[in-house]
Scaffold this motif. Sequence first.
Motif, PDB file in Angstrom:
ATOM      1  N   ARG A 110       0.834  -1.201   0.000  1.00 21.18           N
ATOM      2  CA  ARG A 110       0.000   0.000   0.000  1.00 21.18           C
ATOM      3  C   ARG A 110       0.869   1.251   0.000  1.00 21.18           C
ATOM      4  O   ARG A 110       0.590   2.209  -0.730  1.00 21.18           O
ATOM      5  CB  ARG A 110      -0.936  -0.021   1.213  1.00 21.18           C
ATOM      6  CG  ARG A 110      -1.904   1.179   1.292  1.00 21.18           C
ATOM      7  CD  ARG A 110      -2.853   1.003   2.461  1.00 21.18           C
ATOM      8  NE  ARG A 110      -3.707  -0.152   2.273  1.00 21.18           N
ATOM      9  CZ  ARG A 110      -4.853  -0.140   1.574  1.00 21.18           C
ATOM     10  NH1 ARG A 110      -5.272   0.972   1.024  1.00 21.18           N
ATOM     11  NH2 ARG A 110      -5.555  -1.247   1.445  1.00 21.18           N
ATOM     12  N   ALA A 123       2.382   1.700  -3.392  1.00 17.09           N
ATOM     13  CA  ALA A 123       1.418   2.270  -4.337  1.00 17.09           C
ATOM     14  C   ALA A 123       1.330   3.785  -4.181  1.00 17.09           C
ATOM     15  O   ALA A 123       1.241   4.525  -5.181  1.00 17.09           O
ATOM     16  CB  ALA A 123       0.060   1.618  -4.138  1.00 17.09           C
ATOM     17  N   GLN A 124       1.380   4.280  -2.939  1.00 13.71           N
ATOM     18  CA  GLN A 124       1.310   5.725  -2.722  1.00 13.71           C
ATOM     19  C   GLN A 124       2.561   6.406  -3.279  1.00 13.71           C
ATOM     20  O   GLN A 124       2.491   7.473  -3.896  1.00 13.71           O
ATOM     21  CB  GLN A 124       1.178   6.004  -1.225  1.00 13.71           C
ATOM     22  CG  GLN A 124       0.967   7.470  -0.879  1.00 13.71           C
ATOM     23  CD  GLN A 124      -0.286   8.036  -1.500  1.00 13.71           C
ATOM     24  OE1 GLN A 124      -1.348   7.405  -1.457  1.00 13.71           O
ATOM     25  NE2 GLN A 124      -0.178   9.213  -2.110  1.00 13.71           N
ATOM     26  N   VAL A 153       4.326   5.354  -5.754  1.00 16.74           N
ATOM     27  CA  VAL A 153       4.228   5.311  -7.215  1.00 16.74           C
ATOM     28  C   VAL A 153       3.340   6.439  -7.714  1.00 16.74           C
ATOM     29  O   VAL A 153       3.652   7.117  -8.706  1.00 16.74           O
ATOM     30  CB  VAL A 153       3.707   3.930  -7.656  1.00 16.74           C
ATOM     31  CG1 VAL A 153       3.316   3.950  -9.131  1.00 16.74           C
ATOM     32  CG2 VAL A 153       4.764   2.860  -7.412  1.00 16.74           C
ATOM     33  N   ARG A 154       2.190   6.698  -7.037  1.00 15.03           N
ATOM     34  CA  ARG A 154       1.294   7.779  -7.464  1.00 15.03           C
ATOM     35  C   ARG A 154       1.993   9.120  -7.346  1.00 15.03           C
ATOM     36  O   ARG A 154       1.883   9.979  -8.237  1.00 15.03           O
ATOM     37  CB  ARG A 154       0.026   7.759  -6.611  1.00 15.03           C
ATOM     38  CG  ARG A 154      -0.902   6.581  -6.853  1.00 15.03           C
ATOM     39  CD  ARG A 154      -2.239   6.839  -6.183  1.00 15.03           C
ATOM     40  NE  ARG A 154      -3.062   5.633  -6.174  1.00 15.03           N
ATOM     41  CZ  ARG A 154      -3.156   4.819  -5.133  1.00 15.03           C
ATOM     42  NH1 ARG A 154      -2.456   5.059  -4.028  1.00 15.03           N
ATOM     43  NH2 ARG A 154      -3.932   3.750  -5.201  1.00 15.03           N
ATOM     44  N   SER A 186       0.399   5.950 -13.645  1.00 11.12           N
ATOM     45  CA  SER A 186       0.737   4.757 -12.875  1.00 11.12           C
ATOM     46  C   SER A 186      -0.453   4.176 -12.149  1.00 11.12           C
ATOM     47  O   SER A 186      -0.289   3.392 -11.208  1.00 11.12           O
ATOM     48  CB  SER A 186       1.841   5.091 -11.866  1.00 11.12           C
ATOM     49  OG  SER A 186       1.358   6.056 -10.931  1.00 11.12           O
ATOM     50  N   ALA A 196      -0.571   1.057  -9.421  1.00  9.78           N
ATOM     51  CA  ALA A 196      -0.989   1.245  -8.035  1.00  9.78           C
ATOM     52  C   ALA A 196      -2.140   0.306  -7.684  1.00  9.78           C
ATOM     53  O   ALA A 196      -2.179  -0.277  -6.588  1.00  9.78           O
ATOM     54  CB  ALA A 196      -1.383   2.706  -7.812  1.00  9.78           C
TER      55      ALA A 196
END
Length: 676
Positions: free
Chosen positions: A621, A624-625, A627-628, A635, A639
Amino acid sequence: MNLRQTLDCLPRDARDTLWLLFVIAWVIAPQAGILPLWAGLLAAGLLLWRGWLAWTGRPLPGRWTVGALLVLAAVGALFTYRTILGRDAGVTLIVVLLALKMLELRARRDALVVFFLGFFTMLSNFFFSQSLSTAAAMLVALLGLLTALVNAHMPVGRPPLMQAFRIAGAMALLGAPIMAALFMLFPRMAPLWGVPGDTMAGRSGLSGVLKVGNIAELALDDSVALRVRFDDLAAPPQSELYFRGPVFGSFDGVEWHALTYRGAPPSGAAANLRVHGAPVRYEVTLEPHQQPWLLLLDAAVDKPVLAGMESSMTQDLQWLANRPITDMLRYRAQSYTGFTYGPDTLTASLRAYTELPAGFNPRTWALARQMRSELQTAPGSTRDSAWALVQAALTRLRTGGYVYTLEPGVYGLHGADEFWFDRRQGFCEHIAAAFVVLMRALEIPARIVTGYQGGDRNPVDGFWTVRQSDAHAWAEVWIAGRGWVRVDPTSAVSPGRTGAFERLRTPRGAFATAVDTVISPGLVHSLRAVWEAANNRWNQWVLNYTQSRQLDLLKALGFASPDWQDLTMVLGILVAAAALGAMAWSLCERNRQDPWLRLLARTRQRLAHAGLALPETLPPRAIAQQVRDRFGARSAALADWLLRLERLRYAPRAETGLHQLRREFRRLPWPAAPKS
């Protein structure tokens, strides 16, 4: 700030470049004495230039500069070798290309090209030398190149070189068994196995022409000429260790040449060799000397046992191979120290061994007339007592104040006259040449034989080492009823040369004298014996690992009459077994690791390649943050995939399985790597 702190402050690219430059310099260094002077200086200058650019952070030169240097290198090679093909020209160009490529080290693909050229250049060192020292140096070079290669594939952070070195060492150890199997079982099939030399010159040793002074130069060379292992525990006395080489019977006043024969080449049958006593059986490891002659003890009746070569004996008892010895050669032989050979009665062919050029050495001619006159007037003498004349000449050498020395000075046109009447000093070839000239002036057939005499027994492995400094020249005279008889006039001047085997030594310099005061000469001698024994083992078990020894290995494994096809089959079985073992080990390791963690680790690797380095403790998680935040809306698919990966781990009923996530992993739109 010390050097270590300065290196730590450099950017990683600069630090890695300096390490690679050090490794490349190590790879090239053994060829410094082989490359043309301009090529060595150019390569060293390019590497120093590249190091200075990395140290100061300056930009690399443009492609036009590199291209101009490449053209100059090609022109230099063409001018030096008259070609850009062949071993010497090719290696020269490879070395220069490797140094030039370091000036283009901008991206990973450039580094991979440098690694490839570095491995090839490392291999090219064995084109010129396969010695143990070269192998040890190239093993260090291999570990250095592997360390640089591993380090180049660790893009995140500043990993220490020691970490890359440990990985490289483990890789080398894992590959060692396969390399040992390939070495032992890969079929030796010429010309694929081994690279012959492009030139027939370069190695010191005996020559096909004897000019007085040449053997004295060899006495300064302490390199190994051959090694001998006797089958019996007790070798013959050193005074009987005469290893026969070229025989010279033609003299033009300045140089001695081998006597040319008309018609068919001389054969061993014409030598009329008769031996007596017990034979001496031994094995010789002959260093390459770029000539066809074999070095055997006087005198061998049977052909030496060679691998892949033919040999024949001349009527001068010299053994010749059917081609020059360009690689280390091992052969077995059997010789007799007690022998007679040659015609029993005077023949027309023997007249050639009494010929002397007109106008040379008039005082030696006068000495011969005086000696014959004294013999005629001596009580109980006969006019044709040739052996008495030989003994009279040897007595003159013993009692006339003659000296055995390495530095007799430069002899002039009448060398025999100078030796007998003026200088009264000389090395073995001066003494032998003057003795043979006197014998011929006495109308006694005589000639010069060159080779090696004596040797040192290594107490570590029991091998006898014969060096270039053991090169020797002696005489043979023909006596009616006895044939050719060996006469060593040097023994009359210096009995210790062949009896106690006392070599002449060059004066020691100040440095060598200072070293002797710090290190015991006995310790130095012991260390040298150990090193030479190790080097001999390398020669015996590695350089002389021939196809016949491969087949002997298969016989020991149970093959009745093995051939190269059996070698290939056994090698294929071992390689297949190794591959299956590696596969099983890999599957075992994969099963031992959590597949979910393995997929998450692959995700972090892909993101690190794209420029986003993440700690291993970060959950999907949080990844993913990140990556954003870094890549924005493009992306979103990645994510979302990370969130589903997390739900698979922690949700009791995840809608997506691990197998499906693996398939999606390969199709995800991963961010591109940043441009360098």
